[in-house]
Write an enzyme that holds these catalytic residues in place. Structure first.
Site, PDB file in Angstrom:
ATOM      1  N   HIS A 149       0.717  -1.425  -0.136  1.00  0.00           N
ATOM      2  CA  HIS A 149       0.013   0.077  -0.188  1.00  0.00           C
ATOM      3  C   HIS A 149       0.662   0.807   0.446  1.00  0.00           C
ATOM      4  O   HIS A 149       0.523   2.733  -0.699  1.00  0.00           O
ATOM      5  CB  HIS A 149      -0.973   0.259   0.916  1.00  0.00           C
ATOM      6  CG  HIS A 149      -2.339  -0.901   1.056  1.00  0.00           C
ATOM      7  ND1 HIS A 149      -1.632  -2.635   2.055  1.00  0.00           N
ATOM      8  CD2 HIS A 149      -3.332  -1.014   1.048  1.00  0.00           C
ATOM      9  CE1 HIS A 149      -2.655  -2.968   1.915  1.00  0.00           C
ATOM     10  NE2 HIS A 149      -3.724  -2.505   1.605  1.00  0.00           N
ATOM     11  N   ASP A 153      -4.792  -5.996  -8.331  1.00  0.00           N
ATOM     12  CA  ASP A 153      -4.947  -5.226  -7.124  1.00  0.00           C
ATOM     13  C   ASP A 153      -4.653  -3.976  -7.016  1.00  0.00           C
ATOM     14  O   ASP A 153      -4.820  -3.630  -8.517  1.00  0.00           O
ATOM     15  CB  ASP A 153      -4.064  -5.662  -6.392  1.00  0.00           C
ATOM     16  CG  ASP A 153      -3.762  -5.506  -4.761  1.00  0.00           C
ATOM     17  OD1 ASP A 153      -5.202  -4.574  -4.074  1.00  0.00           O
ATOM     18  OD2 ASP A 153      -3.319  -6.040  -3.983  1.00  0.00           O
TER      19      ASP A 153
END
Length: 327
Positions: free
Chosen positions: A169, A239
């Site tokens: 992230h 993702d």
């Protein structure tokens, strides 16, 4: 697949959703108040785009977007220490899927097939186990429960995010192991469950001994290994392409082009409306067409908030409480 800012659709949201290149919408905690509100939001979205895929991350543990008046699901790591762990995992998969489908969503991006190597904080208790055979058994049971409720299953994060210590992230994780080491451990759940999974989500992790690109941008990983070697025939979701681990491919337009070129069927661009619009423009310029495989992710279950009256629901909740997995 993109997201929205609030608990209802704005005029701008409606305009975006009408674009045929937008094939999905994912809800986050900020979009959710209670079951009835989510159900109404889903109805409103489908009034604009009846064919759109509606998703959420409802894994259990700390990754659980639906909370108020929903079951607080355990982290997947909790099953490993319980007697009758596969049975409990199957029940939990059914409970999760039943609640998500009841409000009108199509699927949760679950389960996590990463192994817990005691290295990755972002994986940690989200993984069923560190042992690949045990992780495969428990994930397979969870998938069986999901599918019995009418929900498609998505295994993530191929070929395994459990060894790389960085959080994709906020950073670009690297897993320095070779392909043979991955085949002997992390690839086992994906290999053995390839025939049961409806979809797979690759990791924003670079495995330099295999390819210099993150798995989600790699034809080597997605075409040669996932499709050909493992025989996976389902949907491949990227993702979130807004995550730091995806930035190696350039701006949002370059990222979604790279993901689709590598073999992804749908790219997620979340928490950045400007990036989502840039990605949409790139798809329109390319004349990209939705993959027909995406239709298999739509549930055929008609959502109803009356599920708590089902005897199977009451029995399932009682079993999970007796095992001290929920309160």
């Amino acid at each position: 697949m993109l997201d929205i800012a609030g608990t209802w659709l704005t005029a701008e949201d409606r305009q975006l959703l009408r674009q045929p290149e937008v094939g999905g919408l994912i809800l986050f905690a900020r979009n959710i108040e209670n079951p009835r509100q989510v159900q109404e939001l889903c109805r409103t979205i489908r009034a604009v785009r009846p064919d759109i895929l509606l998703a959420v991350d409802q894994e259990g543990g700390r990754v659980q977007r639906l909370r108020r008046d929903f079951v607080r699901l355990p982290a997947m790591r909790e099953f490993a220490s319980r007697v009758d762990a596969p049975k409990l995992a199957e029940i939990c998969g059914w409970v999760m899927a039943t609640e998500v489908l009841a409000v009108g969503l199509d699927f949760s991006f679950a389960p996590v097939l990463d192994l817990d190597h005691q290295r990755s904080a972002v994986v940690g208790s989200r993984a069923f186990e560190g042992d690949p055979q045990r992780a495969t058994e428990l994930a397979g049971a969870f998938i069986k429960g999901m599918q019995s409720a009418g929900m498609a299953a998505t295994g993530k994060h191929f070929p395994g995010h459990g060894w790389a210590e960085a959080d994709s992230h906020v950073a670009i994780p690297v897993d320095e192991r070779g392909l043979e080491a991955l085949r002997q451990r992390d690839l086992i759940p994906f290999q053995r469950l390839a025939g049961e999974l409806d979809a797979v989500m690759p990791a924003h992790v670079i495995y330099p001994q295999v390819d210099d690109k993150p798995a989600g941008f790699s034809q080597r990983w997605l075409q040669d290994i996932l499709r050909k070697e493992l025989g996976f025939q389902g949907v491949i979701f990227s993702d979130d392409l807004s995550m730091a681990g995806a930035h190696v491919a350039g701006d949002a337009a370059s990222r979604i082009e790279a993901a689709l070129a590598a073999g992804c069927d749908m790219g997620l661009v979340c928490n950045d409306r400007g990036a989502a619009e840039l990605a949409l423009s790139a798809l329109q310029r390319l004349g990209a067409q939705p993959s027909p495989m995406l239709a298999k992710m739509r549930t055929r279950v008609s959502g109803s908030l009356e599920y708590k009256q089902d005897p199977r629901w009451r029995a399932s909740i009682a079993t999970l409480k007796a095992a001290e997995l929920i309160v």
